[in-house]
Design an enzyme around this catalytic site. Structure first.
Site, PDB file in Angstrom:
ATOM      1  CG  ASN A 168      -1.707   1.217   1.430  1.00 25.31           C
ATOM      2  OD1 ASN A 168      -1.771   2.061   0.529  1.00 25.31           O
ATOM      3  ND2 ASN A 168      -2.333   1.358   2.595  1.00 25.31           N
ATOM      4  CD1 TRP A 169       3.299   1.014  -2.954  1.00 25.46           C
ATOM      5  CD2 TRP A 169       3.327   2.202  -4.856  1.00 25.46           C
ATOM      6  NE1 TRP A 169       3.945   0.261  -3.899  1.00 25.46           N
ATOM      7  CE2 TRP A 169       3.978   0.975  -5.080  1.00 25.46           C
ATOM      8  CE3 TRP A 169       3.211   3.106  -5.908  1.00 25.46           C
ATOM      9  CZ2 TRP A 169       4.532   0.625  -6.315  1.00 25.46           C
ATOM     10  CZ3 TRP A 169       3.754   2.765  -7.148  1.00 25.46           C
ATOM     11  CH2 TRP A 169       4.408   1.544  -7.341  1.00 25.46           C
ATOM     12  CE  LYS A 170      -0.071   3.166   4.859  1.00 24.55           C
ATOM     13  NZ  LYS A 170       0.088   3.262   6.303  1.00 24.55           N
ATOM     14  CG  HIS A 212      -5.761   1.797   5.475  1.00 28.17           C
ATOM     15  ND1 HIS A 212      -5.269   2.731   6.356  1.00 28.17           N
ATOM     16  CD2 HIS A 212      -4.754   0.923   5.236  1.00 28.17           C
ATOM     17  CE1 HIS A 212      -4.007   2.422   6.636  1.00 28.17           C
ATOM     18  NE2 HIS A 212      -3.675   1.329   5.975  1.00 28.17           N
ATOM     19  CD  GLU A 226      -2.720   5.400   6.978  1.00 25.94           C
ATOM     20  OE1 GLU A 226      -2.787   5.421   5.743  1.00 25.94           O
ATOM     21  OE2 GLU A 226      -1.744   4.917   7.594  1.00 25.94           O
ATOM     22  CD  GLU A 280      -3.220  -2.495   7.491  1.00 25.59           C
ATOM     23  OE1 GLU A 280      -2.147  -2.738   6.940  1.00 25.59           O
ATOM     24  OE2 GLU A 280      -3.854  -1.441   7.301  1.00 25.59           O
ATOM     25  N   GLY A 306       2.623   2.487  10.885  1.00 26.28           N
ATOM     26  CA  GLY A 306       3.499   3.647  10.740  1.00 26.28           C
ATOM     27  C   GLY A 306       4.236   4.024  12.007  1.00 26.28           C
ATOM     28  CB  SER A 354       5.555  -1.497  11.817  1.00 23.94           C
ATOM     29  OG  SER A 354       5.088  -0.196  12.098  1.00 23.94           O
ATOM     30  N   GLY A 394       3.011  -1.152   4.349  1.00 25.30           N
ATOM     31  CA  GLY A 394       2.934   0.283   4.072  1.00 25.30           C
ATOM     32  C   GLY A 394       4.320   0.819   3.736  1.00 25.30           C
ATOM     33  N   GLY A 395       4.937   1.462   4.700  1.00 24.44           N
ATOM     34  CA  GLY A 395       6.214   2.155   4.477  1.00 24.44           C
ATOM     35  C   GLY A 395       7.255   1.328   3.737  1.00 24.44           C
TER      36      GLY A 395
END
Ligand code: 13P
Length: 262
Positions: free
Chosen positions: A13-15, A99, A101, A171, A177, A217, A238-239
């Site tokens: 997930n590149w957000k 998600h 976020e 998640e 994050g 993470s 994610g990151g």
């Protein structure tokens, strides 16, 4: 009991990251690593603006394309929204729904999640439904209660046949994050519970076939032991998915754990 046989499913997930040039570079680097990851299902989830560009690079590679959200209507006067048919047309096979976020910053609720899940299925997209508890809920001992509420309301009244097209992603909000990953035991406890809940609702077949991802993470270190857990079928990264080397290493670690299972 051995883990149900499924290919490791690794999604990035590149957000809200990436110009077109950056998206091209990242997707190309992942495509270059793909032959080593042939035993896994790999999915890239770039921002909307890069979907067509990344989709073009993925054509014929076996790597899937997904979007980060969709609206529950198929079209109309809904400024700023993107519909399931549009995503399908852009080459997507998957779409994230709910998600944390989106829940935290954009007012997503279990009710809107349920509408979006329906919309995704109607468009022939597989929704990846995300859920997880906050740190506050975990510390109050209310993790399972939160997960059950999100699952029950978010999946709505899907039939057993429909659940086969739905992926789930656990998640924990406190792990997203933050650099703080759930331990394998913490993730497994919740994911085993989720599978049990699916079994109660949809029966053994759909429950054991369901793909349940862990996200929060995820890094190359630690992904081997997370994947070893019986109810962790892959990762929503994610990151670390913004670094092709790290993303490929996560998939390679899952494959290493998977090969030992056989
Ligand atoms: P991080 O891997 O950056 O914690 O993000 C997890 C996530 O939200 C994936 O959807």
């Amino acid at each position: 009991m051995a883990k149900a046989r499924k290919r490791p499913f690794i999604a990035g997930n590149w957000k809200m990251h990436g110009t077109l040039a950056e998206a091209r570079a990242l997707a190309s680097a992942i495509v270059a690593a793909a032959p080593e990851l042939a035993g896994a299902d790999i999915l890239l989830i770039p921002p909307f603006t890069a979907l067509t560009e990344v989709g073009g690079l993925l054509a014929g590679t076996g790597i899937g394309l997904g979007a980060q959200d969709l609206f529950w209507e198929d079209g109309g006067a809904f400024t700023g929204q993107i519909s399931g048919p549009m995503l399908k047309d852009a080459g997507c096979r998957f779409v994230l729904v709910g998600h944390s976020e989106r829940r935290q910053y954009f007012g997503e609720t279990d009710e809107t999640v349920a509408r979006k899940v329906r919309a995704a299925l109607r468009s022939g997209l597989s929704p990846i439904v995300c859920f997880g508890e906050t740190l506050e809920a975990r510390e109050a001992g209310r993790t399972i209660e939160r997960i059950d509420a999100q699952l029950d309301r978010g999946l709505g009244d899907l039939a057993a046949g429909e659940i086969a097209s739905v992926l789930l992603a656990y998640e924990p909000v406190w792990a997203i994050g933050t650099g703080r990953t759930a331990t394998p035991a913490q993730a497994e406890e919740v994911q085993a519970h989720i599978r049990g809940r699916l079994e109660e609702k949809y029966g053994n077949g759909p429950a054991s076939c369901a793909i349940i991802l862990y996200g929060g993470s995820v890094k190359p270190s630690g992904s081997y032991s997370l994947f070893k857990e019986k109810n962790i079928d892959g990762f929503l990264v994610g990151g670390a998915s913004l670094d092709a080397g790290a993303f490929a290493a996560i998939a390679a670690e899952a494959l290493r754990a998977d090969r030992e299972e056989k």
